[in-house]
Design a protein around this motif. Structure first.
Motif, PDB file in Angstrom:
ATOM      1  N   LYS A 171       0.868  -1.206  -0.097  1.00 14.10           N
ATOM      2  CA  LYS A 171       0.026   0.074  -0.071  1.00 14.10           C
ATOM      3  C   LYS A 171       0.873   1.388   0.230  1.00 14.10           C
ATOM      4  CE  LYS A 171      -3.999  -1.970   2.286  1.00 14.10           C
ATOM      5  NZ  LYS A 171      -4.956  -1.976   3.535  1.00 14.10           N
ATOM      6  N   LEU A 172       2.111   1.199   0.690  1.00 15.52           N
ATOM      7  CA  LEU A 172       2.862   2.514   0.898  1.00 15.52           C
ATOM      8  C   LEU A 172       3.564   2.702  -0.375  1.00 15.52           C
ATOM      9  CD1 LEU A 172       4.487   2.311   4.389  1.00 15.52           C
ATOM     10  CD2 LEU A 172       2.405   3.730   3.652  1.00 15.52           C
ATOM     11  N   LEU A 175       1.343   4.374  -2.995  1.00 15.44           N
ATOM     12  CA  LEU A 175       1.218   6.023  -2.337  1.00 15.44           C
ATOM     13  C   LEU A 175       2.454   6.386  -2.959  1.00 15.44           C
ATOM     14  CD1 LEU A 175      -0.370   5.483   1.176  1.00 15.44           C
ATOM     15  CD2 LEU A 175      -1.364   6.428  -1.009  1.00 15.44           C
ATOM     16  N   ILE A 197       1.959  11.552   3.312  1.00 16.09           N
ATOM     17  CA  ILE A 197       1.433  10.487   3.825  1.00 16.09           C
ATOM     18  C   ILE A 197       1.137  10.969   5.451  1.00 16.09           C
ATOM     19  CG2 ILE A 197       3.683   9.703   4.946  1.00 16.09           C
ATOM     20  CD1 ILE A 197       2.434   6.782   4.665  1.00 16.09           C
ATOM     21  N   THR A 198      -0.214  10.552   5.887  1.00 16.40           N
ATOM     22  CA  THR A 198      -0.547  11.135   7.054  1.00 16.40           C
ATOM     23  C   THR A 198       0.043  10.267   8.202  1.00 16.40           C
ATOM     24  OG1 THR A 198      -2.704   9.651   7.265  1.00 16.40           O
ATOM     25  CG2 THR A 198      -2.815  11.603   5.822  1.00 16.40           C
ATOM     26  N   GLN A 200      -1.938   8.574  10.500  1.00 17.28           N
ATOM     27  CA  GLN A 200      -2.842   7.437  10.590  1.00 17.28           C
ATOM     28  C   GLN A 200      -2.376   6.385   9.576  1.00 17.28           C
ATOM     29  OE1 GLN A 200      -7.029   7.980  10.146  1.00 17.28           O
ATOM     30  NE2 GLN A 200      -7.362   5.809   9.875  1.00 17.28           N
ATOM     31  N   GLN A 201      -1.914   7.112   8.206  1.00 14.74           N
ATOM     32  CA  GLN A 201      -1.282   5.593   7.450  1.00 14.74           C
ATOM     33  C   GLN A 201       0.062   5.278   7.718  1.00 14.74           C
ATOM     34  OE1 GLN A 201      -1.489   8.627   4.092  1.00 14.74           O
ATOM     35  NE2 GLN A 201      -3.021   7.354   3.213  1.00 14.74           N
ATOM     36  N   GLU A 204      -0.871   2.645  10.628  1.00 15.98           N
ATOM     37  CA  GLU A 204      -1.372   1.536  10.358  1.00 15.98           C
ATOM     38  C   GLU A 204      -0.438   0.438   9.853  1.00 15.98           C
ATOM     39  OE1 GLU A 204      -4.469   2.623   7.716  1.00 15.98           O
ATOM     40  OE2 GLU A 204      -5.954   3.317   9.335  1.00 15.98           O
ATOM     41  N   ALA A 205       0.406   1.191   8.879  1.00 18.60           N
ATOM     42  CA  ALA A 205       1.645   0.426   8.344  1.00 18.60           C
ATOM     43  C   ALA A 205       2.712  -0.186   9.520  1.00 18.60           C
ATOM     44  CB  ALA A 205       2.604   1.288   7.501  1.00 18.60           C
TER      45      ALA A 205
END
Length: 401
Positions: A171-172, A175, A197-198, A200-201, A204-205
């Motif tokens: 996912k990263l 992005l 990138i936030t 929160q992201q 989660e990662a």
């Protein structure tokens, strides 16, 4: 004794006594200044160059320092890049197709590292490696550069994480590809993943990577997170960001040194603010002070050399994946370097461009006249030798448009 002691000579006279000439060319260093450098380097375990970045001339001077150090042993060259960037550079350092390989890497990973992406910096590092022998390495002490996220994510996948971590990394990476494409279009670093990138992201990662990423993947993710934190903090609290960066460089240096069985004889090349002794212009006890104190504790010596150009053309960052931009300068016009007007002799720079100047700051310590301003006092306390080129010209970047 107080009545018969001689009065301190004037500051101008002491400058004249401490000043000498130095010749810098492709063959190395020569002249009276080279003799001073040779004697001082022979006594030093650590030689630190605090520089003005991205010129053609200062890497040439540094190559001359490598020539002086190599016969007595040169184990490592610490530079202003991250450890993962240093892995890339070391992998190509002795290859005949070094320039092509580094250019190709940087085209695939724009702004993955700084400084060693310069043509002259790369040539200098390769030349030092050839002089120092097969065990010589570049050590990257800094955070990774703001375009390094794609490369770090690729290294994470290569480390074979578990399914949760792999999905999060994927996912990263998606992005990152989108962000990098946008940044290449605009030229703005602010469009890169580390800025976009936030929290929160990232959180989660991190949770997924902690679950089954393994030690190598976690270390790489931590590196990405710290890089992001340092750059984001620059916009909100520069003092804290610079403090975090200084601490990171010290800890990374210790990691390299602790991996060795015997002390390393080292050369450092960083921006001048990082190589100073004491508290630097950013209000930090930075890497230069750390190395000076470590040398004292080891019963060894460190030698701190500041290197500037009197005038010329600076190479400044020109945008993501883009060539440097140029800006003419006269160094003493900068308020932070106004002291340079009195450092250089009248007519300096009117001769050959390889006729430089060396000022032995050690000879100025102890009895500076009360009239000497704070800038000179700071310089004398921060550095041992001052070297000035008559003119600097800009280097070029590899792998850019």
């Amino acid at each position: 004794m107080a009545q018969t002691a001689s009065k301190p000579s004037s500051f101008a006279a002491r400058l004249e006594q401490a000043r000498t000439s130095l010749r810098v060319d492709a063959g190395g260093l020569s002249g009276p200044g080279a003799e001073i450098l040779s004697l001082a380097i022979a006594k030093a375990r650590y030689v630190l160059i605090g520089e003005d970045h991205m010129s053609r001339e200062i890497p040439l001077f540094t190559s001359g320092i490598c020539r002086l150090m190599a016969p007595g042993g040169l184990d490592a060259f610490a530079v202003e890049i991250g450890p993962e960037a240093a892995r890339v550079v070391n992998g190509d350092l002795r290859r005949p197709d070094r320039v092509a390989r580094i250019s190709s890497f940087l085209q695939a990973h724009p702004d993955a590292f700084a400084f060693q992406n310069g043509q002259d910096e790369s040539d200098m590092a390769a030349g030092c490696a050839a002089l120092a022998g097969p065990n010589f390495q570049l050590w990257g002490l800094d955070q990774e550069f703001f375009g390094a996220s794609g490369h770090l994510l690729e290294r994470m996948i290569e480390a074979r994480p578990g399914p949760s971590a792999r999905a999060a990394i994927g996912k990263l990476a998606a992005l990152d590809r989108t962000a990098t494409a946008e940044a290449l279009g605009t030229g703005s670093p602010g469009d890169l993943l580390v800025f976009k990138i936030t929290d929160q992201q990232m959180a989660e990662a991190r949770t997924a990577i902690r679950r089954d990423g393994g030690p190598r993947v976690n270390a790489l993710f931590d590196s990405l997170a710290e890089t992001r934190a340092i750059y984001l903090s620059q916009n909100s609290d520069g003092f804290a960001s610079n403090g975090q960066r200084a601490q990171l460089m010290k800890q990374t240096l210790l990691h390299y040194l602790d991996a060795r069985r015997k002390p390393a004889r080292m050369l450092f090349k960083f921006g001048d603010v990082h190589m100073a002794k004491g508290v630097n212009g950013l209000g930090q006890r930075d890497l230069g002070n750390f190395v000076a104190e470590r040398a004292d504790g080891e019963g060894a010596a460190s030698l701190h050399i500041a290197v500037y150009g009197a005038k010329g053309v600076h190479a400044f960052y020109g945008g993501v994946g883009r060539q440097v931009r140029h800006e003419p300068f006269i160094m003493s016009d900068d308020a932070d370097y106004a002291w340079l007007k009195t450092a250089v002799p009248p007519g300096f720079g009117s001769g050959a461009r390889n006729d430089w100047m060396l000022l032995d700051l050690r000879r100025l310590r102890g009895r500076l006249p009360a009239s000497v301003d704070a800038q000179w006092r700071d310089l004398v306390d921060s550095y041992d030798l001052l070297v000035v080129a008559p003119e600097l010209t800009p280097s070029t970047l590899l792998g850019t448009k």
